[in-house]
Design a protein around this motif. Sequence first.
Motif, PDB file in Angstrom:
ATOM      1  N   UNK A   1     -16.131  -3.322   8.136  1.00 39.93           N
ATOM      2  CA  UNK A   1     -15.049  -2.797   8.958  1.00 39.93           C
ATOM      3  C   UNK A   1     -13.773  -3.577   8.670  1.00 39.93           C
ATOM      4  N   UNK A   2     -12.680  -2.870   8.462  1.00 40.25           N
ATOM      5  CA  UNK A   2     -11.408  -3.509   8.148  1.00 40.25           C
ATOM      6  C   UNK A   2     -10.933  -4.349   9.326  1.00 40.25           C
ATOM      7  N   UNK A   3     -10.386  -5.515   9.010  1.00 40.36           N
ATOM      8  CA  UNK A   3      -9.790  -6.349  10.043  1.00 40.36           C
ATOM      9  C   UNK A   3      -8.481  -5.719  10.513  1.00 40.36           C
ATOM     10  N   UNK A   4      -7.979  -6.218  11.614  1.00 39.67           N
ATOM     11  CA  UNK A   4      -6.826  -5.582  12.255  1.00 39.67           C
ATOM     12  C   UNK A   4      -5.614  -5.523  11.341  1.00 39.67           C
TER      13      UNK A   4
ATOM     14  N   UNK B   1      -8.321  14.481  14.164  1.00 43.92           N
ATOM     15  CA  UNK B   1      -7.073  13.748  13.929  1.00 43.92           C
ATOM     16  C   UNK B   1      -7.232  12.277  14.262  1.00 43.92           C
ATOM     17  N   UNK B   2      -7.871  11.990  15.377  1.00 43.40           N
ATOM     18  CA  UNK B   2      -8.030  10.604  15.807  1.00 43.40           C
ATOM     19  C   UNK B   2      -8.918   9.815  14.850  1.00 43.40           C
ATOM     20  N   UNK B   3      -9.839  10.481  14.196  1.00 45.65           N
ATOM     21  CA  UNK B   3     -10.654   9.812  13.179  1.00 45.65           C
ATOM     22  C   UNK B   3      -9.831   9.504  11.933  1.00 45.65           C
ATOM     23  N   UNK B   4      -8.941  10.422  11.553  1.00 43.39           N
ATOM     24  CA  UNK B   4      -8.101  10.180  10.374  1.00 43.39           C
ATOM     25  C   UNK B   4      -7.245   8.938  10.587  1.00 43.39           C
ATOM     26  N   UNK B   5      -6.748   8.754  11.803  1.00 39.19           N
ATOM     27  CA  UNK B   5      -5.907   7.599  12.115  1.00 39.19           C
ATOM     28  C   UNK B   5      -6.719   6.406  12.614  1.00 39.19           C
TER      29      UNK B   5
ATOM     30  N   UNK C   1      -7.092   8.240   2.767  1.00 36.35           N
ATOM     31  CA  UNK C   1      -5.683   8.635   2.803  1.00 36.35           C
ATOM     32  C   UNK C   1      -5.019   8.041   1.569  1.00 36.35           C
ATOM     33  N   UNK C   2      -4.572   8.919   0.692  1.00 41.42           N
ATOM     34  CA  UNK C   2      -4.018   8.524  -0.608  1.00 41.42           C
ATOM     35  C   UNK C   2      -4.949   7.550  -1.331  1.00 41.42           C
ATOM     36  N   UNK C   3      -6.227   7.889  -1.308  1.00 38.06           N
ATOM     37  CA  UNK C   3      -7.226   7.136  -2.068  1.00 38.06           C
ATOM     38  C   UNK C   3      -7.763   5.897  -1.388  1.00 38.06           C
ATOM     39  N   UNK C   4      -7.202   5.525  -0.233  1.00 31.96           N
ATOM     40  CA  UNK C   4      -7.645   4.321   0.464  1.00 31.96           C
ATOM     41  C   UNK C   4      -8.571   4.711   1.611  1.00 31.96           C
ATOM     42  N   UNK C   5      -9.761   4.126   1.621  1.00 30.94           N
ATOM     43  CA  UNK C   5     -10.719   4.425   2.675  1.00 30.94           C
ATOM     44  C   UNK C   5     -10.191   3.915   4.002  1.00 30.94           C
ATOM     45  N   UNK C   6     -10.202   4.767   5.009  1.00 34.36           N
ATOM     46  CA  UNK C   6      -9.658   4.435   6.322  1.00 34.36           C
ATOM     47  C   UNK C   6     -10.707   3.697   7.143  1.00 34.36           C
ATOM     48  N   UNK C   7     -10.338   2.498   7.602  1.00 34.56           N
ATOM     49  CA  UNK C   7     -11.187   1.772   8.539  1.00 34.56           C
ATOM     50  C   UNK C   7     -12.188   0.826   7.928  1.00 34.56           C
ATOM     51  N   UNK C   8     -12.368   0.898   6.618  1.00 37.45           N
ATOM     52  CA  UNK C   8     -13.369   0.060   5.970  1.00 37.45           C
ATOM     53  C   UNK C   8     -12.818  -0.522   4.669  1.00 37.45           C
ATOM     54  N   UNK C   9     -13.345  -1.663   4.292  1.00 39.84           N
ATOM     55  CA  UNK C   9     -13.013  -2.312   3.023  1.00 39.84           C
ATOM     56  C   UNK C   9     -14.282  -2.387   2.194  1.00 39.84           C
TER      57      UNK C   9
ATOM     58  N   UNK D   1      -3.921  -2.102  10.179  1.00 38.54           N
ATOM     59  CA  UNK D   1      -2.505  -1.843  10.481  1.00 38.54           C
ATOM     60  C   UNK D   1      -1.758  -1.414   9.228  1.00 38.54           C
ATOM     61  N   UNK D   2      -2.082  -2.045   8.097  1.00 42.36           N
ATOM     62  CA  UNK D   2      -1.421  -1.660   6.844  1.00 42.36           C
ATOM     63  C   UNK D   2      -1.754  -0.230   6.461  1.00 42.36           C
ATOM     64  N   UNK D   3      -3.030   0.143   6.604  1.00 43.09           N
ATOM     65  CA  UNK D   3      -3.422   1.498   6.226  1.00 43.09           C
ATOM     66  C   UNK D   3      -2.803   2.527   7.162  1.00 43.09           C
ATOM     67  N   UNK D   4      -2.631   2.160   8.422  1.00 46.29           N
ATOM     68  CA  UNK D   4      -2.044   3.091   9.390  1.00 46.29           C
ATOM     69  C   UNK D   4      -0.558   3.315   9.139  1.00 46.29           C
ATOM     70  N   UNK D   5       0.089   2.408   8.406  1.00 46.11           N
ATOM     71  CA  UNK D   5       1.514   2.581   8.154  1.00 46.11           C
ATOM     72  C   UNK D   5       1.793   3.847   7.354  1.00 46.11           C
TER      73      UNK D   5
END
Length: 263
Positions: A87-90, A54-58, A70-78, A94-98
Amino acid sequence: MVDTTTATGPAVELSHVSKSFGDNEVLKDITFQVGEGQVVCLLGPSGSGKSTLLRCINRLEIVSGGDIFVFGERVGYVEEGPGVLRIAKSDALARSRQNIGMVFQRFNLFPHMTALENVIEAPIHVKRMPRVEALAEGRRQLERVGLGDRGDAYPAQLSGGQQQRVAIARALAMKPRVMLFDEPTSALDPELVGEVLTVMKQLAAEGMTMIVVTHQVQFAMDVADRVVFMDGGVIVEDGTPAEVITGTRNERAQTFFAELQGA
């Protein structure tokens, strides 16, 4: 393996995910998908990797290998180019975590804030929602979890079950598309568990995509579309509640469920 594909693709997709803490490999080549609107319960013994997953998903933990979408968007990376990731900037993170709400074992409410103030904190400071709008949304979410009359109460004035329901309202106030629950009833006295599970059942009935780490076998039987049994950092079983909980032929899973149901 259960088919979770839809016309728009899976809500959550894990592809060959691994996670290590030093020499300890907690997740080993995890691949599975969650369809939009599905409720998936992760069950298994302590130390099997459920909470880490779970913590990896978020992106509270950074994966050691593999990809999470998550819905087609890679989590944590661009993706900057074919096969080139950074690595995604903060702000991007934050946008992906919304899109992802998370409820923890402990309620983690700010003790100096009322229930309503706890709920509106993130919408105001993360989503930049106007305070008047955030207050209206916060009251709506507290009403949704059965606490419409307790908005002015401080956490110390609430029972554990009520505090956990405030925590759920706080996550919902960000209007996530996926809700993650990490043993949301494990810190509660037995008589308070039901009120939290009732709210979760309501969310499932409303079509919320949910991934739930739990030891509540009856909840999984009643609500889950799928049950994923994990042991030793791998997925051992993945199927309907009846297939996994009562129909498994895996000896480790049989022992685990027999112990839970006999407790």
